[in-house]
Structure formats: structure tokens, C-alpha cells
Write an enzyme that holds these catalytic residues in place. Sequence first.
Site: not given
Ligand code: SAM
Ligand code: SF4
Length: 328
Positions: A68, A72, A75, A112, A143, A203, A275
Site C-alpha cells: 500500500c 499509516c 500498518c 468483510c 462489507c 462502518c 465492534r
Molecule cells: N486500506 C484500507 C483502509 O485503510 O481503510 C483498508 C484496510 S485497513 C488495514 C483497515 C483498518 O484496520 C485501519 O483503518 C485500522 O483502523 C485497522 N488496522 C490496521 N492495522 C492495524 C493494526 N496493526 N492493529 C490494529 N488495527 C489495525
Molecule cells: Fe494502506 Fe494500511 Fe493505511 Fe489501509 S491502513 S491505507 S492498507 S497503509
Amino acid sequence: MTATVARAESAPTANTPARKRWSVAEIEALFALPFNDLLFRAQQVHREHFDANAIQRSTLLSIKTGGCSEDCGYCSQSSRYDTGLEKESLLPLNEVLENARAAKAKGASRFCMGAAWRGPKEKDLAPVLDMVREVKKLGLETCVTLGMLKEGQASQLKDAGLDYYNHNIDTSPEFYGQIITTHTLQDRLDTLDKVRDAGINVCCGGIVGLGETQKSRAALIAELANMSPPPESVPINNLVQVEGTPLDQAKPIDPFDFIRTIAAARITMPESYVRLSAGRQQMDDATQALCFMAGANSIFYGERLLTTDNPDADADDKLFARLGLKSI
Ligand code: SAM
Ligand code: SF4
Ligand code: DTB
């Protein structure tokens, strides 16, 4: 003595009933209540709106993993961090359906599908629309979480039969820039508007354990609760620390503060499903039980979240039996 929390109703208009706007200070005051008083209040609100022993279960599948562009800080899937994750291309439809059938057989009510995109390109969306159509035909709620949407994409998803779009605001407006710099909170809100306008259920939740303050957590809950209307589904994620990400060594949240966050979400969003999301694998059973008591009434069900582990379905079935919980 019990602290009291003032309530101010916003003025009703001809078309809109009064909905309370929550200030950050009011939510901080909830956090400052004695733990038992906060939980009692959350239970009361919960019981006014839901069966307190019924938990909705959603199963997650990563349909496109890693690589990606976004940064973030929590992530595993950001291409900016070396987390050892292999970048994969979009899963084929048959593999998605195999997973969806298995989720249904285990007792999930919603499926989802998550993709590690900043947002879907037009060529990405078409195969996802097929997935939504076919998963829906299995009798599951659908979802997806695909990142930011462009004009017209939300209505294509709606037409394919999408029930929910997951798009979290993740953290408070003040803290956002310290966690994510490649998009803004406003970008996320713009996508949420498109989802809402297309008639898809929202959501939207957040993630804690990033090293944020209690005030920042209160601001996250206020931002969610003051959405008009609030999201139908509110995932509260506890950071799963991933080696290689900037937040790998973040100070974990005190479990009682995590439970307080759930309780505040329940009290401020009485009609939403709250959730208990990522982080259950690292949580003991008693903490989870207190989260359910604080008003959580949904979980991710199945041994995998997107890239990290979740309790397996059999362990959750046993926990539900021990707590007298039923699934919906
Ligand atoms: N890329 C899309 C987005 O950012 O909306 C979808 C996937 S992203 C992994 C979805 C959510 O997962 C993030 O908004 C975050 O809240 C949660 N998330 C991601 N990495 C995480 C982690 N290491 N621990 C807990 N929650 C996490
Ligand atoms: Fe990309 Fe992870 Fe951020 Fe979703 S949470 S936009 S997958 S870096
Ligand atoms: C949400 O709020 N949490 C889920 C889902 N929506 C997409 C994702 C949790 C991801 C946890 C880390 C991982 O497994 O990669």
C-alpha cells in the site's frame, strides 16, 4: 460520590429529531467516572437498545495484501515499512467464495473483504463488484474496505449489493498527522460522505494503543458520535504491534482504558453496533468479557484478521458458551 455528565440536546428542526452533540470534555468526564459507574451506565444504555447477550460476528478476508502506498504508522501493509509481508495481487473470485462459504458454515453473518489500496482504480473495482454480488448470493451480509473512493464508485458498490463500507477515521483530528501523512482526516470524511450518499451502511471506527492521550481517545469518540447519523457499525481496534512499523514499540493502552473506550462508544452511540475489533488475540478472556459488558456487541470471527492472528472460531465458540452469549 458519583461524577455526573451533563447532556445538552441539539435543537430539533422540522425534519431532524434532536441528537445530542458530544463535546470532548463530556467524553473525558465519562472516562473519569469510577469504572463501575461507567460500566453500569454503559450496560443500561446497551440494554435499552440491544439484547445484551447477542453478538454479531463478521469474518474478514484480505483480498489484496501489502504494497500500500499510504504511510499509516500502525500498518503491516504499507510499502514504506519493512514488515516482511509479501505483496500479493487481488485474490481470484473462487478463492474469495471458498472463504466466504467457510465463514458462513462457521456461523458468521457478515463477510468483510479488505484491500491494501489508497483507493481502488476503475480496473480494480470491477472484480470486487463481482465478489460482492457473489458473496451476497451466499446469504451473507457484505462489507468491503478499499480505501478512498472516487465519484461514482460508491453507487457501483451499492448496485452490486454492498451492505457496509468500512473506512475508519482511526484517531483524533489533533493526533492524525502524527500517525498518517499521506492522506488527511478530511479525505476520509469525504469518502464517508460518498458512502452515506450512496445509501450504504457506514462502518467507521478507530484504533487505540498508538500512544495517544485519553483526551485524544475522547476526541476520536466525539468525532464518531457527532457524525450525522453516527456510523451503524463502530470498530474499536486495539493496536496489534507489527515489527518494522513505526508503532511497533508504542506504549500499550491499559486494558481498563480500552474497556472505558468501548463504554464511551456505547453510551455516545446507543444505536450502533460497537465492534471489539483487532487486538483480541492479545487480550485475556476477562478483558473481553468486560468489553461485552461495556456494550461491545460485535466481533471479528475467524483465525485471521487481515494479516495478523485472531482467536480461532472454536476458541470464540467456547468463550461465548462460558459467557452465555449467542451470536446473531
Ligand atoms: N486500506 C484500507 C483502509 O485503510 O481503510 C483498508 C484496510 S485497513 C488495514 C483497515 C483498518 O484496520 C485501519 O483503518 C485500522 O483502523 C485497522 N488496522 C490496521 N492495522 C492495524 C493494526 N496493526 N492493529 C490494529 N488495527 C489495525
Ligand atoms: Fe494502506 Fe494500511 Fe493505511 Fe489501509 S491502513 S491505507 S492498507 S497503509
Ligand atoms: C477494522 O476496523 N479492523 C479490521 C477491518 N476494519 C478491516 C482490520 C484490522 C487489521 C488488523 C491488522 C492486520 O491484521 O493486518
